[in-house]
Design an enzyme around this catalytic site. Structure first.
Site, PDB file in Angstrom:
ATOM      1  N   TYR A  62      -1.091  -7.170 -18.795  1.00 60.30           N
ATOM      2  CA  TYR A  62      -0.889  -8.495 -18.208  1.00 60.30           C
ATOM      3  C   TYR A  62      -2.200  -9.298 -18.262  1.00 60.30           C
ATOM      4  O   TYR A  62      -3.286  -8.739 -18.056  1.00 60.30           O
ATOM      5  CB  TYR A  62      -0.424  -8.298 -16.758  1.00 60.30           C
ATOM      6  CG  TYR A  62      -0.108  -9.561 -16.044  1.00 60.30           C
ATOM      7  CD1 TYR A  62       1.000 -10.323 -16.381  1.00 60.30           C
ATOM      8  CD2 TYR A  62      -0.938 -10.025 -15.007  1.00 60.30           C
ATOM      9  CE1 TYR A  62       1.282 -11.500 -15.716  1.00 60.30           C
ATOM     10  CE2 TYR A  62      -0.653 -11.204 -14.345  1.00 60.30           C
ATOM     11  CZ  TYR A  62       0.458 -11.936 -14.706  1.00 60.30           C
ATOM     12  OH  TYR A  62       0.739 -13.104 -14.053  1.00 60.30           O
ATOM     13  N   LYS A  75       8.645 -10.553  -9.391  1.00 60.54           N
ATOM     14  CA  LYS A  75       9.588 -10.591 -10.503  1.00 60.54           C
ATOM     15  C   LYS A  75      10.944 -10.009 -10.067  1.00 60.54           C
ATOM     16  O   LYS A  75      11.567 -10.556  -9.204  1.00 60.54           O
ATOM     17  CB  LYS A  75       8.978  -9.863 -11.712  1.00 60.54           C
ATOM     18  CG  LYS A  75       7.494 -10.213 -11.963  1.00 60.54           C
ATOM     19  CD  LYS A  75       7.262 -11.644 -12.394  1.00 60.54           C
ATOM     20  CE  LYS A  75       5.798 -12.085 -12.336  1.00 60.54           C
ATOM     21  NZ  LYS A  75       4.849 -11.280 -13.080  1.00 60.54           N
ATOM     22  N   ASP A 107       2.095   0.076 -14.635  1.00 60.23           N
ATOM     23  CA  ASP A 107       2.625  -1.202 -14.168  1.00 60.23           C
ATOM     24  C   ASP A 107       4.086  -1.246 -14.613  1.00 60.23           C
ATOM     25  O   ASP A 107       4.390  -1.364 -15.795  1.00 60.23           O
ATOM     26  CB  ASP A 107       1.806  -2.353 -14.782  1.00 60.23           C
ATOM     27  CG  ASP A 107       2.303  -3.731 -14.328  1.00 60.23           C
ATOM     28  OD1 ASP A 107       3.476  -3.848 -13.928  1.00 60.23           O
ATOM     29  OD2 ASP A 107       1.523  -4.691 -14.414  1.00 60.23           O
ATOM     30  N   ARG A 117      -3.399  -6.933   9.557  1.00 58.31           N
ATOM     31  CA  ARG A 117      -4.004  -6.567   8.267  1.00 58.31           C
ATOM     32  C   ARG A 117      -3.966  -5.052   8.079  1.00 58.31           C
ATOM     33  O   ARG A 117      -3.987  -4.548   6.963  1.00 58.31           O
ATOM     34  CB  ARG A 117      -5.433  -7.113   8.128  1.00 58.31           C
ATOM     35  CG  ARG A 117      -6.079  -6.734   6.785  1.00 58.31           C
ATOM     36  CD  ARG A 117      -7.248  -7.622   6.341  1.00 58.31           C
ATOM     37  NE  ARG A 117      -8.093  -8.066   7.414  1.00 58.31           N
ATOM     38  CZ  ARG A 117      -8.976  -7.308   8.067  1.00 58.31           C
ATOM     39  NH1 ARG A 117      -9.145  -6.044   7.725  1.00 58.31           N
ATOM     40  NH2 ARG A 117      -9.688  -7.806   9.058  1.00 58.31           N
TER      41      ARG A 117
HETATM   42  C1  LIG Z   1       3.397 -11.033 -13.027  1.00 58.93           C
HETATM   43  C2  LIG Z   1       2.820  -9.744 -13.424  1.00 58.93           C
HETATM   44  C3  LIG Z   1       1.677  -9.217 -12.795  1.00 58.93           C
HETATM   45  C4  LIG Z   1       0.930  -9.956 -11.721  1.00 58.93           C
HETATM   46  O1  LIG Z   1       1.688 -10.129 -10.570  1.00 58.93           O
HETATM   47  P1  LIG Z   1       1.488 -11.350  -9.535  1.00 58.93           P
HETATM   48  O2  LIG Z   1       2.525 -11.084  -8.507  1.00 58.93           O
HETATM   49  O3  LIG Z   1       1.680 -12.618 -10.292  1.00 58.93           O
HETATM   50  O4  LIG Z   1       0.091 -11.229  -9.016  1.00 58.93           O
HETATM   51  C5  LIG Z   1       1.224  -7.964 -13.200  1.00 58.93           C
HETATM   52  N1  LIG Z   1       1.835  -7.287 -14.203  1.00 58.93           N
HETATM   53  C6  LIG Z   1       2.908  -7.780 -14.839  1.00 58.93           C
HETATM   54  C7  LIG Z   1       3.525  -6.977 -15.933  1.00 58.93           C
HETATM   55  C8  LIG Z   1       3.441  -9.012 -14.486  1.00 58.93           C
HETATM   56  O5  LIG Z   1       4.504  -9.497 -15.138  1.00 58.93           O
END
Ligand SMILES: *Cc1c(COP(=O)(O)O)cnc(C)c1O
Length: 406
Positions: free
Chosen positions: A112, A209, A184, A59
């Site tokens: 998001y 993604k 982000d 961790r």
């Molecule tokens: C999918 C996504 C998240 C969250 O990510 P996870 O891996 O599903 O927790 C945050 N911001 C954006 C823009 C996303 O597309």
């Protein structure tokens, strides 16, 4: 490890890893271990006291995860990075690090869905308020900043209308006022946009993604300008809240990263062709794609993104039922949320990703019942187009009367 700086396409493959240190293994080894043995009690004491470098417990750090963190630091050009069990674990770790009870957050108009949920929860439980601000000019941005504003949190492009925020402008106002900026960067991946270079303090990704790219892992990555700050987050919100990444997921993401540049080039090539196709179609009312010359953010996209990306939203020229029927007629294109995978994915924001947003707010964000979002995959673009085409002709046949004039 390559010490001297190389170009992006090279760094995604080599940065942070020296095979000589690992028996010559070309692929980074998977350290699937929870803990690490100490030679002697005194060594354990020194490690815990921070007097000796070395692993203690996974961790707190793991060699496979560390290779990924070092590679991300290099490609986002930061001071340090941390890997998390999901994108949301990265979002919550940076927000809990920056904010305390009574603080205020200025956000882009559209974040998001789960980030929205987290901000609401922080307001309810910890009196940390937020405002979805107009960040289109210095003046409007300054109006939203309060004496207790402790963080600016931005997504660009904004999902699903692909409106962009001028990061250089936002970061320059924020730095004048000494407020940290978090971006982000999930929709761009590090290949298309590098917010730290434009003055942001933190950049984060849902690695689920484009970075993973194969729809087989959930993960998050946070990179900061400052190595010291990353050390603090590691020892506070990451160590104590515990949203760490598993070694196997780090291993998969290292594998995904190697092809990021070539994949993104294909995603972008395909998206440009599909956008052109959709734009001229009589059953499409309008498209939202930063590479479209008619998109309101086209100029910003030229300035801050290397290419316009692989996501396109569009309104079906008709009704909600037609939009859903269109999705059901698709054969190659899969109905799914998420994005950045090899497969082309389509979703209906009003009833899926943005269904939690109240209807009024949703409509204000341009999320109508006929809006669809396409994550253009890596298939032959002609096959993607043919699939869209056959679905359009099916809905045209079955409901010719509800089509409104364009
Ligand atoms: C999918 C996504 C998240 C969250 O990510 P996870 O891996 O599903 O927790 C945050 N911001 C954006 C823009 C996303 O597309």
């Amino acid at each position: 490890m390559l010490n001297d700086k190389k170009r992006f396409e090279t760094e995604v493959i080599h940065s942070g890893y020296d095979s000589k240190k690992y028996e010559g293994s070309l692929a980074p080894p998977l350290f699937q271990t929870s803990t690490y043995t100490f030679d002697q009690a005194a060594q354990g004491e020194r490690r815990f006291a921070g007097d000796e470098e070395g692993y203690i417990y996974s961790r707190l750090g793991n060699p496979t995860v560390k290779i990924l963190e070092d590679r991300m630091t290099a490609i986002e050009q930061g001071g340090g990075a941390l890997a998390f069990g999901s994108g949301m674990a990265a979002v919550s770790a940076v927000l809990f690090y920056l904010l305390k009870s009574g603080d205020h957050v200025v956000c882009s108009k559209g974040v998001y869905g789960c980030t929205f949920g987290l901000l609401e929860m922080m307001e309810e439980k910890f009196a940390i308020t937020h405002e979805f601000a107009d960040l289109s000019s210095k003046e409007s941005m300054k109006k939203s900043i309060l004496p207790n504003t402790a963080c600016i949190y931005v997504e660009t492009p904004i999902n699903p209308t692909m409106e962009l925020i001028d990061l250089e402008m936002v970061c320059s106002v924020a730095s004048e006022m000494d407020i940290p900026v978090v971006v982000d960067n999930t929709f761009c991946s590090p290949y298309l946009q590098n917010p730290l270079k434009m003055g942001a303090d933190f950049v984060l990704h849902s690695a689920t993604k484009y970075i993973g790219g194969h729809g087989d892992v959930i993960g998050g990555l946070l990179v900061a300008k400052s190595a010291e700050v990353i050390g603090e987050i590691r020892m506070t919100t990451q160590k104590d809240i515990g949203g760490i990444m598993s070694p196997f997921d780090a291993w998969l993401l290292l594998r995904g990263l190697k092809t990021l540049a070539v994949r993104l080039d294909r995603h972008c090539d395909n998206a440009e062709k599909i956008a052109d196709y959709l734009k001229q179609h009589s059953l499409v009312r309008n498209i939202y794609f930063p590479g479209d010359k008619d998109h309101p953010s086209y100029e910003i996209s030229r300035k801050q993104m290397n290419r316009p990306g692989g996501l396109i939203s569009f309104n079906i020229n008709g009704t909600k039922e037609m939009a859903q029927a269109f999705m059901d007629e698709l054969k190659l294109v899969k109905i799914a949320v998420s994005l950045g995978d090899a497969e082309t994915l389509i979703q209906h924001p009003a009833t899926m990703t943005h269904s939690v947003v109240p209807e009024e707010t949703r409509k204000g964000m341009g999320i109508t019942d006929t809006l669809l979002r396409l994550s253009v995959g890596l298939e032959s673009w002609e096959d993607i187009k043919d699939d869209l085409e056959q679905a359009f002709s099916k809905i045209e046949e079955s409901a010719p009367l509800i089509i409104e004039s364009k």
